[in-house]
Write an enzyme that holds these catalytic residues in place. Sequence first.
Site, PDB file in Angstrom:
ATOM      1  N   GLY B 244       8.497 -35.303  73.063  1.00 48.84           N
ATOM      2  CA  GLY B 244       8.112 -35.244  74.475  1.00 48.84           C
ATOM      3  C   GLY B 244       6.604 -35.344  74.633  1.00 48.84           C
ATOM      4  O   GLY B 244       6.098 -36.246  75.266  1.00 48.84           O
ATOM      5  N   PHE B 245       5.888 -34.377  74.051  1.00 48.11           N
ATOM      6  CA  PHE B 245       4.418 -34.342  74.078  1.00 48.11           C
ATOM      7  C   PHE B 245       3.879 -34.318  75.506  1.00 48.11           C
ATOM      8  O   PHE B 245       2.745 -34.748  75.750  1.00 48.11           O
ATOM      9  CB  PHE B 245       3.834 -35.524  73.294  1.00 48.11           C
ATOM     10  CG  PHE B 245       4.491 -35.745  71.961  1.00 48.11           C
ATOM     11  CD1 PHE B 245       4.404 -34.773  70.977  1.00 48.11           C
ATOM     12  CD2 PHE B 245       5.222 -36.892  71.696  1.00 48.11           C
ATOM     13  CE1 PHE B 245       5.028 -34.950  69.757  1.00 48.11           C
ATOM     14  CE2 PHE B 245       5.850 -37.069  70.472  1.00 48.11           C
ATOM     15  CZ  PHE B 245       5.754 -36.099  69.502  1.00 48.11           C
ATOM     16  N   THR B 473       9.696 -28.704  67.981  1.00 53.54           N
ATOM     17  CA  THR B 473       8.789 -27.590  67.749  1.00 53.54           C
ATOM     18  C   THR B 473       9.390 -26.527  66.851  1.00 53.54           C
ATOM     19  O   THR B 473       8.667 -25.722  66.279  1.00 53.54           O
ATOM     20  CB  THR B 473       8.453 -26.979  69.107  1.00 53.54           C
ATOM     21  OG1 THR B 473       9.653 -27.006  69.909  1.00 53.54           O
ATOM     22  CG2 THR B 473       7.419 -27.802  69.833  1.00 53.54           C
ATOM     23  N   PRO B 622       6.086 -19.954  59.397  1.00 57.79           N
ATOM     24  CA  PRO B 622       4.967 -20.741  58.851  1.00 57.79           C
ATOM     25  C   PRO B 622       5.361 -22.175  58.502  1.00 57.79           C
ATOM     26  O   PRO B 622       4.504 -23.059  58.513  1.00 57.79           O
ATOM     27  CB  PRO B 622       4.579 -19.962  57.592  1.00 57.79           C
ATOM     28  CG  PRO B 622       5.090 -18.581  57.804  1.00 57.79           C
ATOM     29  CD  PRO B 622       6.321 -18.714  58.653  1.00 57.79           C
ATOM     30  N   LYS B 623       6.639 -22.424  58.213  1.00 59.07           N
ATOM     31  CA  LYS B 623       7.037 -23.785  57.865  1.00 59.07           C
ATOM     32  C   LYS B 623       7.017 -24.688  59.099  1.00 59.07           C
ATOM     33  O   LYS B 623       6.384 -25.749  59.087  1.00 59.07           O
ATOM     34  CB  LYS B 623       8.434 -23.776  57.216  1.00 59.07           C
ATOM     35  CG  LYS B 623       8.855 -25.125  56.678  1.00 59.07           C
ATOM     36  CD  LYS B 623      10.203 -25.076  55.946  1.00 59.07           C
ATOM     37  CE  LYS B 623      10.005 -24.788  54.468  1.00 59.07           C
ATOM     38  NZ  LYS B 623      11.229 -25.031  53.674  1.00 59.07           N
ATOM     39  N   GLY B 692       0.307 -19.790  70.372  1.00 58.08           N
ATOM     40  CA  GLY B 692       0.868 -21.115  70.081  1.00 58.08           C
ATOM     41  C   GLY B 692      -0.015 -21.871  69.115  1.00 58.08           C
ATOM     42  O   GLY B 692      -1.196 -21.562  68.943  1.00 58.08           O
ATOM     43  N   VAL B 693       0.555 -22.887  68.454  1.00 55.49           N
ATOM     44  CA  VAL B 693      -0.238 -23.721  67.544  1.00 55.49           C
ATOM     45  C   VAL B 693      -0.052 -25.218  67.801  1.00 55.49           C
ATOM     46  O   VAL B 693      -0.812 -26.033  67.291  1.00 55.49           O
ATOM     47  CB  VAL B 693       0.078 -23.455  66.059  1.00 55.49           C
ATOM     48  CG1 VAL B 693      -0.361 -22.068  65.661  1.00 55.49           C
ATOM     49  CG2 VAL B 693       1.560 -23.663  65.762  1.00 55.49           C
ATOM     50  N   GLY B 694       0.958 -25.577  68.582  1.00 52.94           N
ATOM     51  CA  GLY B 694       1.349 -26.977  68.689  1.00 52.94           C
ATOM     52  C   GLY B 694       0.279 -27.869  69.278  1.00 52.94           C
ATOM     53  O   GLY B 694       0.272 -29.072  69.043  1.00 52.94           O
ATOM     54  N   GLU B 695      -0.602 -27.298  70.055  1.00 53.16           N
ATOM     55  CA  GLU B 695      -1.670 -28.103  70.648  1.00 53.16           C
ATOM     56  C   GLU B 695      -3.025 -27.793  70.034  1.00 53.16           C
ATOM     57  O   GLU B 695      -3.920 -28.639  70.043  1.00 53.16           O
ATOM     58  CB  GLU B 695      -1.675 -27.907  72.175  1.00 53.16           C
ATOM     59  CG  GLU B 695      -0.350 -28.391  72.772  1.00 53.16           C
ATOM     60  CD  GLU B 695      -0.300 -28.426  74.281  1.00 53.16           C
ATOM     61  OE1 GLU B 695      -1.107 -27.728  74.923  1.00 53.16           O
ATOM     62  OE2 GLU B 695       0.554 -29.145  74.821  1.00 53.16           O
TER      63      GLU B 695
END
Lengths: 169, 735
Positions: B244-245, B473, B622-623, B692-695
């Site tokens: 999606g992003f 995600t 963590p994975k 969060g970490v995705g961005e």
Amino acid sequence: MAKVSFVVNGEARTLDLDTRTTLLDALREHLHLTGTKKGCDHGQCGACTVMVDGRRINSCLTLAVMHEGDDITTIEGLGTPQKLHPMQAAFVKHDGYQCGYCTPGQICSAVAALDEIKAGIPSHVSADLTAPPQLTAIELRERMSGNICRCGAYSNILDAIAEVAGRTS
Amino acid sequence: MKFDAPATFNPIDRLKVVGRPTDRIDGPLKATGTAPYAYERHDVVPNQAYGYVVGSAIAKGRIASIDLKDAAAAPGVLAVVTAQNAGKLDKGEFNVARLFGGPDIQHYHQAIALVVAETFEQARAAAQLVRVDYVPAKGAFDLAAAKDAAIKLEPSFGGPADTAAGDFAGAFAKAPVRLDATYSTPDQSHAMMEPHASIAAWDGDRLTVWTSNQMIDWGTTDMAKTLRIGKEKVRLVSPYIGGGFGGKLFLRADALLAALGARAAKRPVKVALPRPLMINNTTHRPATIQRIRIGATKDGKIAAIGHESWSGNLPGGDPETAVGQTRLLYAGKNRMTAMRTAHLDLAEGNAMRAPGEAPGMMALEIAIDEMAEKLNLDPIEFRIRNDTQVDPEHPQRPFSQRQLIECLRIGSDRFGWSKRNPAPGKTRDGRWLVGLGVAAAFRNNLLAPSGARVRLDDRGIVTVETDMTDIGTGSYTIIAQTAAEMMGVSLDKVVVRLGDSAFPVSCGSGGQFGANNSTSGVYAACVKLREAVARKLGFNSPDVAFVDGEVRSGNRSVALAEAAGERGLAAEDAIEYGELDKTYQQSTFGAHFVEVAVDAATAEIRLRRMLAVCAAGRILNPKSARSQVIGAMTMGAGAALMEELVVDKRRGFFVNHDLAGYEVPVHADIPHQDVIFLDETDPISSPMKAKGVGELGICGVGAAVANAIYNATGVRVRDYPITLDKLLDRLPEMA
């Protein structure tokens, strides 16, 4: 309309198809083998990669009626959730995916790419076209570059393939 | 559950399941092609017909006439739908342009017709027979040309258009060391692998849509609003989403046209956007022009920092909020930011992974590198000297956690930064010029309410239902880990069901807020379920322990399956937040390190190594979190080196609108990537103590690449992407 017969994942199938039907749509829409994905329908992304007579192709770029008598292997023919193919298991272990949409194409491509190396087929980055190609990261990356992963799992996909390559070589 | 005081010790802190690098529970389905995506749901409803979308061939103007006769008469055609025969439609709250155009056209490839036929091949062929006469109008398509007429527009997210603290102008003028530079980032496309796709089916006046959507509740709301029917009549189902992003945050044309097509054809209809239509039909990340001014003392303290950004959009669209991070990342008493928005008639600009911060950091973190060089300081040292533990505009407001310096220092050690030659263009490895680059990573932590329902059955199985989505995600897995931890069961005893508007409304997937908020919602529901279990057994809740599939209190212990009984137990709750994000600034931090090699003769750029060090609260898995970061680093590498939607400024569209023209990174572009997560928990953020970490992973990485290229070649490129033509005539002399 035209009749076409081929073998998919070991099973003989006969379809009566609009001649405009791609192999990809024959698999997805007619045989309901939806593991093979449509990402671009133009041979630009690799999500539709399947193996035909042992060679990987973009199934969106070929019409189904051109495959009379062919032996086709899709992601469903490699393994099942209960009985994963070693490459599928390696993708799970190394988290070689995120959204999962390019994954079947990556896995089919990876299996076929290792076979190509074993068969001595050189690539754009092979230093010597007559020597057996090496199982290096650069060889694998080059051979996998037709399979786009927009989630960007490349580093993990390479770890997965390298593990399987190490195990089988 | 209202979260309005910092978290104390709770069952998650046991970390028996949460915090472990567990394989994805949906992994075997994805790896075998058995996870069902939207267009593939042959199982849900019979007799599906195929819809093919026709897009506008002009960017602006109107349709004078549209001739559907031949299309309607073509073999297999069941219906041809246009805005004119579809009945009155409203516009979704989250849509800027109408999803169905005509007679007025707002952008190129705006959908103007849907041809429905028995087969895909018939629908596609008939769509070519729709004949349209257009009256084109003059549009604005060139950001640089429209920049001076840009206006001040308050964005709906991402802070005010103008901010100021202290006296920027005075302090900048007086500063002994100054930088005043302009940067640009191009329009970019999400280019997710799965095209926007939907199957729609009506049952009387009730609509079900199997779709690919990040925000189920937004989509349901806007489908109902657009169709002018009650929200309770609409159900959206989206269990698997092929990326999606930000591009699938909203109701889009595939879903709306499938619903209209199904209504017209009186049978279920499936629609996927053809790849070449996606880029101009849907949303994109808008291009920016950014001016950054930094004034510093001779010892490297920032005295003044200013960041202005210009971007374009359709009327009603937001600016790209590229200045946001500059309000928070570095110290300095005197500061200003400003955003101006130009009217452009390109497709709607909207959120793409780390909207605002991704392009903003691409500019700011080059500017910091340039400033460090002017000061003759190492760029890491310059960042460390200007660290702040408080919101610089509001010094009484601390960061809840801020380990930027630690990220930089650890990364510096691990990457071998001390071996870098600060003099650019001086490091050779055969034919390659080699350089190292660094940038800070920064992205805010956003809080949003999120609900879930949890059931316990007489086999001891815990089932979680929430309309949260997994767009790659890892939501399925971290939600299962959360429920397993809370209920004291192993992961195989948890079933997770996502992405259905019949389930409680969640935060959805976006803004890197999904993991923390959705698991907090599951936490809240599990707290209630634990209470229900304890109540049923007559246990005194505070001393009840849920361990190994049992409930224990004092010396009594009962199996969960038995406690649930034949009728089972269920609980539903949502996490809601108090004022902690106002009292504290909540952000995530990191440092990106990149090594590049640039061919001394051809300027071909190769990435050799990439490292990200992240401090982002508790890492739930963590994975999968590492995967989020490497994926973001990869997209950031694309932004740095190749991604650019090229605008045809006469006809007003993105020319390279497919995956051959819009280049994204492939295997051969990306080296091995390393990620280090600092051991951090943030009790201010949520009961999960996560962020969060995705961005975070995409914020700054582009600048780290740019800075590495500068270090390798001595060529400073301020206009992304950094393609070899921008280096070629400025490379160091060949020996």
